[in-house]
Design an enzyme around this catalytic site. Structure first.
Site, short mmCIF file in Angstrom:
data_model
loop_
_atom_site.label_atom_id
_atom_site.label_comp_id
_atom_site.label_asym_id
_atom_site.label_seq_id
_atom_site.Cartn_x
_atom_site.Cartn_y
_atom_site.Cartn_z
CB CYS A 193 55.64 51.60 78.85
SG CYS A 193 54.05 51.08 78.20
CG HIS A 203 55.55 49.87 82.72
ND1 HIS A 203 54.50 50.75 82.77
CD2 HIS A 203 55.35 49.08 81.61
CE1 HIS A 203 53.70 50.52 81.74
NE2 HIS A 203 54.20 49.51 81.02
CG ASN A 238 50.45 49.12 80.54
OD1 ASN A 238 50.84 50.27 80.74
ND2 ASN A 238 51.11 48.27 79.77
#
Ligand code: UT7
Length: 328
Positions: A110, A249, A279
């Site tokens: 990520c 994020h 996500n």
């Protein structure tokens, strides 16, 4: 010589999976997913697509927005390459009709896009490159356990791309950076039985599906993103009160709110699109930037703070002065 951003591109697959669709397949509910994560839907890659298609879609959108200039460097951040060998980036370059340029993948899950931006910026200077594509692309739906409600509720597929340009007239856009890792937490976000430890993982009875210790990661991710943001702001000679747009994020809306709170940045100044895309791992930050540009929330002259945390464990933050005329 300054390094600036010329354009931003985005690509999501056409199939939308809503929370209600998921609740028909596994033991979950729209209410649980919305209240625990802020997610309402996510995009899922088509059966005949792979990460290369996602990365190509975003890279092409960034190139077309900028009038199709020649590219001399391509970096793809991904944790779901088409295959473990070779990397995804050379194939994306080939699809774009470019050959001979340096093209490689960055694997920081990520945090991948933040790492890739920092690596690309440095390489543009040392290799004297003038136009580079930085792509974040992931297809996590391909590695999730079909019955794992805690990961299927969160992850979605997509890609985003920045076109960076270096020339003597460009203002410097990247003002501050911070990157870090802690490999002692390598098994908190992991996909066992998929690499050189496969035999060992297999003997330990581990399934070849992505696995995340969500609770253990939650608090660490807030702490790491706040600390990393403060380090990057210090590196840039700025403070959190200078930040016009926070681009965190998109892991969980509760994490986004806690990071904004930890930095004393009003949450109204955060770019949030997790409700629509979930996500998307390495694509998360460029997709959030693309949405903020389209919504008119991101304008020239603003101070932008990007911050991410993910598998590795890894984290990273960038402080930017958003340039004029970024096409999208
Ligand atoms: O992106 C890189 C870094 N990743 C992150 O930052 C993710 C951080 N973690 C999270 O976002 C959250 O921990 C999750 C969204 C993954 C999970 O939320 P949580 O509030 O921490 O839930 P939990 O894991 O503590 O689970 C609570 C309960 C469990 O049931 P029991 O054991 O209490 O009966 C889970 O089985 O919620 C259950 N649960 C669900 N229930 C309905 C987990 N997922 C679901 C679901 N639907 N989709």
């Amino acid at each position: 010589m300054g390094i600036s951003i010329r354009s931003v591109g985005a690509y999501v697959p056409s199939y939308v999976e809503t929370n209600h669709d998921l609740a028909r397949q596994i033991n979950t509910s729209d209410e649980w997913i919305r209240s625990r994560t802020g997610i309402a839907q996510r995009y899922i890659i088509a059966p005949d697509q792979s990460t290369t298609d996602l990365a190509y879609g975003a890279a092409r959108a960034a190139l077309e927005a900028a009038g199709r200039p020649d590219i001399d460097l391509l970096v793809v951040a991904t944790a779901t390459p088409d295959r473990s060998v070779p990397a995804t980036a050379p194939r994306v370059a080939d699809r774009l009709g470019i050959s001979g340029i340096p093209a490689f993948d960055v694997a920081a899950v990520c945090s991948g896009f933040v790492y890739a931006m920092a690596v690309t910026e440095a390489l543009m200077r040392t290799l004297a490159r003038s136009r580079a594509l930085v792509v974040g692309a992931d297809a996590f739906s391909r590695i999730l356990g079909p019955d794992d409600r805690s990961t299927r509720a969160i992850f979605g597929d997509g890609a985003g791309a920045f076109l960076l340009v270096a020339d003597p007239d460009s203002e410097e856009v990247l003002l501050g950076r911070d990157l870090g890792s802690d490999g002692s937490g390598h098994d908190l976000i992991t996909r066992p039985s998929s690499g050189s430890a496969s035999v060992i993982d297999h003997l330990a009875g581990l399934q070849p599906y992505f696995a995340m210790s969500g609770k253990a990661v939650f608090m660490q991710s807030v702490r790491a993103m706040v600390q990393s943001s403060e380090n990057a702001l210090k590196d840039a000679g700025r403070t959190a009160s200078d930040v016009d747009l926070l681009v965190p994020h998109q892991a969980n809306l509760r994490i986004i709110n806690a990071v904004a709170d930890g930095l004393s940045i009003p949450v109204a100044r955060a770019a949030v699109n997790i409700d629509r895309v979930g996500n998307t791992v390495a694509a998360s930050i460029p997709l959030a930037v693309h949405d903020a540009l389209r919504a008119g929330k991101l304008r020239a002259g603003q101070t932008v703070l990007m911050t991410a945390f993910g598998g590795g464990l890894t984290w990273g933050s960038l402080v930017l002065s958003w340039p004029d005329n970024v096409a999208h």
